[in-house]
Design an enzyme around this catalytic site. Structure first.
Site, PDB file in Angstrom:
ATOM      1  CD  GLU A   1      -1.222  -0.369   3.662  1.00 52.87           C
ATOM      2  OE1 GLU A   1      -1.786   0.582   4.218  1.00 52.87           O
ATOM      3  OE2 GLU A   1      -1.416  -1.551   3.967  1.00 52.87           O
TER       4      GLU A   1
ATOM      5  CB  SER B   1      10.931   6.434   8.053  1.00 51.52           C
ATOM      6  OG  SER B   1      10.562   6.183   9.394  1.00 51.52           O
TER       7      SER B   1
ATOM      8  CB  CYS C   1       2.401   2.285   7.215  1.00 51.27           C
ATOM      9  SG  CYS C   1       2.995   3.855   6.574  1.00 51.27           S
TER      10      CYS C   1
END
Length: 339
Positions: A88, A187, A329
C-alpha cells in the site's frame, strides 16, 4: 535482475553482451524511467533489441484499489504485485506539491507493537522496480508529478538496503524522474549498522528515526529492534551520521497516553538528543486493534510540544491525513487480507 531495476550503464552493458549496440540500453532506460512505459513492442527499439528482451523479466505493479478520503485530499492505494501480494501507499496533496509514502517490503519483521505493517511478519523485500512502480502508476493514473517521497510505508527501508538505495538513485537520475535527493526521506526504526552504511554512502537524503520511547526498558518493550541496538548504540550511529553528512535528523515520536508522554520522557529525550542537529515530529497514536492503548488529549499533546520547545527543540505535531481511509501504514492491506 529485472530490466526495469537496472541503471543506465547496466542496461547498456546488457545489450552489448547480447551483441546489440550500447545505445539501446539508453533508449530502454528512457522508456522505463522517463516515459514510464513497459510496452516494449511499441518502443523505438529495433526489432533485434525487442527480440533480445522479450523473455527477460520486467516487473510491473498495478493499482488494485484506490480509496479517497472525505476529510482531505489524501488518497490511499493498494498495489498488486506480480506474485499477487498486496502493498500500500499514500498520496498527500500539500501546498508545495504532492508527497507519496512508499512501501519497501511486503510486511515487516521489526515487530513494533503499535504498527499494523508488522503483525503478519515479513513476506519479502520489494525490488527497486516495484518501488518505482508505485510512483509511476499513481502519476500515470492521476496525470500528476510527485515531488516528495517518504519511505515510510510497509516495511523497514534499511532492512532492504541495497534495493532501496537502487530505487533512490534511479528516482534521482536526471534521465528518469529527476527527483532531488533532498526531497527523499528514509524512515528507520533504528537499524544501527545500516545507518553507518547510509552515512558512508553520503547521499543527501533526509533521515527520520522512529524513536517513540526515551529509555531502553520501555523502548525494548515497544520496539524489539532496541534489544539488538540500544539507545546508546543508536545515538552513536546518529552522531556519526550527522558528522559525516551534516544533515538534520528527524525523530518520529508517537505519543501514547501514560506511556511516553510524561515529565520523565521530556528529560530523557532531552538528554538523548540535546547535542544533535534534529527536529522532533510528534505523532498522536493511531490505534489499531492489536494495540490496546490510547492517544493523549489534544491539550496534553500541545503541552508536551511546548515543554520540548522550552528545552530548545524544533517540534511539530504531524497533521493527520486520510484518517477515514486507514491511511496509517499497514492498516488497509491487513484489513483486506483478513477478510
Amino acid at each position: 535482475m529485472e530490466l526495469n531495476s537496472m541503471y543506465e550503464d547496466e542496461l547498456r552493458d546488457f545489450f552489448v553482451n547480447k551483441g546489440e549496440k550500447a545505445f539501446r540500453g539508453s533508449q530502454l532506460f528512457t522508456f522505463f524511467y522517463d516515459k514510464k512505459r513497459y510496452d516494449i513492442e511499441n518502443s523505438n527499439l529495433s526489432d533485434k533489441a525487442i527480440s533480445i528482451i522479450k523473455d527477460e523479466e520486467i516487473n510491473k505493479v498495478e493499482i488494485f484499489k484506490t480509496f479517497d478520503s472525505k476529510l482531505d485530499e489524501t488518497k490511499k492505494f493498494l498495489f498488486k504485485l506480480k506474485d499477487e501480494n498486496l502493498i500500500e501507499g499514500v498520496l498527500m496533496d500539500y501546498k508545495h506539491g504532492y508527497s507519496q509514502c512508499i512501501s519497501t517490503q511486503v510486511g515487516c519483521r521489526m515487530g513494533c507493537d503499535f504498527c499494523a505493517s508488522t503483525k503478519s511478519g515479513l513476506v519479502r523485500n520489494l525490488s527497486a522496480a516495484e518501488m518505482l512502480g508505485q510512483v509511476y502508476e499513481i502519476e500515470k493514473a492521476l496525470n500528476i508529478k510527485v515531488s516528495n517521497f517518504i519511505l515510510m510505508g510497509s516495511g523497514e527501508p534499511l532492512d532492504n538496503f541495497s534495493e532501496v538505495i537502487r530505487f533512490i538513485k534511479l528516482l534521482h537520475d536526471e534521465k528518469g524522474h529527476n527527483t532531488s535527493y533532498r526531497n527523499i526521506t528514509i524512515s528507520t526504526c533504528g537499524m544501527v549498522d545500516k545507518i553507518y552504511e547510509l552515512a558512508d554512502i553520503d547521499i543527501p537524503i533526509n533521515l527520520a528515526v522512529s524513536l517513540h520511547q526515551t529509555n531502553d526498558n520501555d523502548r525494548s518493550a515497544l520496539m524489539p529492534i532496541n534489544r539488538k541496538f540500544n539507545l546508546a548504540d543508536l545515538k552513536r550511529a546518529l552522531e556519526y551520521y550527522c558528522d559525516k553528512t551534516n544533515n538534520r535528523i528527524t525523530f518520529e515520536y508517537t505519543l501514547i497516553k501514560n506511556q511516553n508522554d510524561g515529565k520523565k520522557n521530556i528529560e530523557e529525550l532531552y538528554n538523548f538528543a540535546k547535542n544533535m542537529k534534529c527536529h522532533i515530529n510528534l505523532i498522536p497514536l493511531n490505534p489499531i486493534d492489536e494495540f490496546d492503548e490510547k492517544r493523549p488529549s489534544k491539550s496534553e499533546i500541545i503541552e508536551f510540544k511546548d515543554k520540548l520547545e522550552k528545552k530548545g527543540f524544533n517540534v511539530t505535531i504531524r497533521r493527520e491525513l486520510g484518517r477515514d481511509i486507514s491511511a496509517s501504514c499497514g492498516q488497509l492491506r491487513r484489513k483486506v487480507e483478513v477478510k
